[in-house]
Design a protein around this motif. Sequence first.
Motif, short mmCIF file in Angstrom:
data_model
loop_
_atom_site.label_atom_id
_atom_site.label_comp_id
_atom_site.label_asym_id
_atom_site.label_seq_id
_atom_site.Cartn_x
_atom_site.Cartn_y
_atom_site.Cartn_z
N GLY A 41 0.81 -1.21 0.00
CA GLY A 41 0.00 0.00 0.00
C GLY A 41 0.85 1.26 0.00
N ALA A 42 1.93 1.26 0.78
CA ALA A 42 2.82 2.42 0.83
C ALA A 42 3.46 2.68 -0.53
CB ALA A 42 3.89 2.22 1.90
N LEU A 43 3.92 1.60 -1.20
CA LEU A 43 4.54 1.76 -2.51
C LEU A 43 3.51 2.23 -3.54
CD1 LEU A 43 6.86 -1.37 -2.57
CD2 LEU A 43 7.56 1.03 -2.36
N THR A 44 2.30 1.71 -3.46
CA THR A 44 1.25 2.11 -4.40
C THR A 44 0.91 3.58 -4.24
OG1 THR A 44 0.31 -0.12 -4.43
CG2 THR A 44 -1.13 1.68 -5.12
N ILE A 45 0.72 4.01 -3.00
CA ILE A 45 0.38 5.41 -2.76
C ILE A 45 1.52 6.33 -3.20
CG2 ILE A 45 -0.01 7.09 -0.91
CD1 ILE A 45 -1.70 4.95 0.48
N SER A 46 2.76 5.93 -2.92
CA SER A 46 3.91 6.73 -3.35
C SER A 46 3.94 6.84 -4.87
CB SER A 46 5.21 6.11 -2.85
OG SER A 46 5.22 6.04 -1.43
N MET A 47 3.63 5.74 -5.54
CA MET A 47 3.64 5.73 -7.00
C MET A 47 2.55 6.64 -7.57
SD MET A 47 2.82 2.49 -9.48
CE MET A 47 1.16 2.40 -8.78
N ILE A 48 1.33 6.51 -7.07
CA ILE A 48 0.22 7.31 -7.61
C ILE A 48 0.43 8.79 -7.29
CG2 ILE A 48 -2.26 7.70 -7.49
CD1 ILE A 48 -2.60 4.74 -6.90
#
Length: 737
Positions: free
Chosen positions: A548-555
């Motif tokens: 989730g942290a990587l996804t949010i950082s990416m978006i």
Amino acid sequence: MFVAVFAMVVLGYFGVSVRDMMCFGIYVALGLMLPGLLLIRALYGGRWTLTEELALGLVLGYAIEVLTYIAARAAGMPLLVIAWPIITYAVFAAVPRLRQHWKGAPRPTAPIWWSWSLALVTAYLVVWSAARFFKLHALTWPALGSVSLDMPFHLALIGELKHHMPPTVPMVAGEPLFYHWFVYAHFAAASWITGVEPLVLLFRLVMLPMMVAFTVLIGMIGRRVVGSWAAALLAMAGALFLEGPNLYSGMEVGVFTWRPTQTWQSPTQAFGALLFAPVVLLLVDLLDRRRSTPGRWLLLGVFLVAVMGAKATYLPLVAAGLVAIAVVEAVRRRRIPRHALASLGITAACFAYAQFVLFGQARLGMSAEPLAMMRSVWGELTGLGEQVEPPLASALAVTLLYLMSWVIGWCGIGGLLSRPRLLMRPAVMLMLGIGAAGIGATLFFGHPHHAERYFSVASYPYLGIVAVYGLFVILRRARVPVRATVCAAGAAIVVTCLTRTVFGVRVPLSPGQDEFLLYRPYIVLTVLALLATGVFFSVSRRRPVVAGALTISMIAAAGLPAAFALRVLPAGIPAPAGGGTATAPVAEAQMIPRNALTAGRWLRAHSDPDDLVATNTHCRWGFENPCDSREFWGAALTERRVLVEGWAFTPTNHRQWRRGLTTEYLPFWDHERIQLNDAAFQSPSTASIQRLRARYGVRWLFVDERQMSPHHGIGDAATLRFRSGDYAVYQVPGGTT
């Protein structure tokens, strides 16, 4: 000190005299900031840095000054406004218990990097103002004649508030001013106190301290909510720069470009946003069960009253947030949420007074018209304009693009799902309620000039703060290595830029191009984001919070960082002023001839503020057929009320508007008045001119002689007092006919 010197150099380069800078600086420091600071220390307290205290003091100074000026101007003694800082100084010097506030309590020390960051942000605001506004809005002729068309409207209202209370629309005598006019009271007070020309205040000086104070206050709220200096810096950056990725080349449109919260071209928006920030800060303190004192409640009331007349748009938004808090608190804790209900009661009272008294229930063109702005944006993107009604599917598709841009910009809010209880914090619910109401109102209402977007603009900084909060929460909990986070964000930026380059969609579309081209790059970007998210969750199967942290950082990186990376790529021309939000204000074609400035200033100097002026200019120069009635220069230059000049933005004109019509091209509604006015210039005679004096009280004629016949003979019925080129000023003799 360096930033102050830098600002003075820039202002001097763009035509502001040292005298005006010094007078304005002393006025802001001693007439607004310092007395406001003393009151903040006495009524609010709290552990703030000196910079934060000064920002709060300045905003309180604005609020009290406006309310004081209204009373002073109504009493016919505008300079009496200086009584409030003088009385404040006297009380704080005479009362022993208050003397301690001159020094203040021990303050926390901000990190050095924070102080430098704040200095750089201030320098950026000066540079941005110079590049995007000063360069296009000169103080002298000839460039003054081609400024954006809203500026003479603002200038005319400053003149009205400088000389009259209660105010009316100066361009149409007797028309009520149902508008957010408190900011013009501040301009008027500043002009009376400093002696600085309203034009200089409007074009160069007043907005800069507002912008800096607003930025500091957003940082204060971010630090209060998140508990981090770094979060405060990110919150400030979000408020100033937040954008979604624009995957089109060519014209920039309103879907993926944000209208700045602080803008020189909308003093009402800037002033309202500034006064609303301490409302949110106070509510965060009061509702998060910190120390509740009578002083804080008094400050909340003062700021809400100031917001009421500065930009009442904010009141229903904060009411939505307070309702959400009250409901959740009542359900969770099974007790009456007294603080939330008390705040809601004050807000409701202010909103009711604004609607029924200040604005007289006038809608000013605002109506329930779902997806009105989305249909307009579709017209811009396709090149078909607003005359073609888009299919419902197309309007919904553009709406999805809009929602996608918001998701990208504020995806950090999803980080709070890793600790759901934090979503129940009153501060978080307040700002989420403000954001939901702002977005909902933007989608539900319509306006001929798309003023519905101000609802969402009002919510941007607070959704940004919650997004920063969520991002910090999930990154702290996941403990993702910095390298992995940077790689995810960097990949998102690269992919976003490549997507625009590969598809190369240019808007507006050329005739015959398939509308699906508009959606294809965003569909591809969404699919790639979903695939990357799937990879993150498959790799981090045992720790979904890491995925989730990587996804949010990416978006999130596909938002602000990618948006700025895309600006490096050629993007084409900015959007026209009528539709989407351009990246820079666009100067209009020359709006008035040079001689109008000289004649208008002469009339201001040689007439009484209560004198009524008649003119034969109703249309923007060069836009006479059909008549574009956004002509405000006569009232702006003379600071006098005009019988009939430009009527585009009046309440009565807005009541005539229907979808499919254009407000600025609607005819004047009072046929008898316009006929009598124009007869005095088209067929001048003693009878026609004296009729204006007897019927309406006209004392002066402000004449564009280019629109008169060569031998008009107006001088036989009125006294020529001044001529500058094609413009002349005549005085109407006394007597009746």
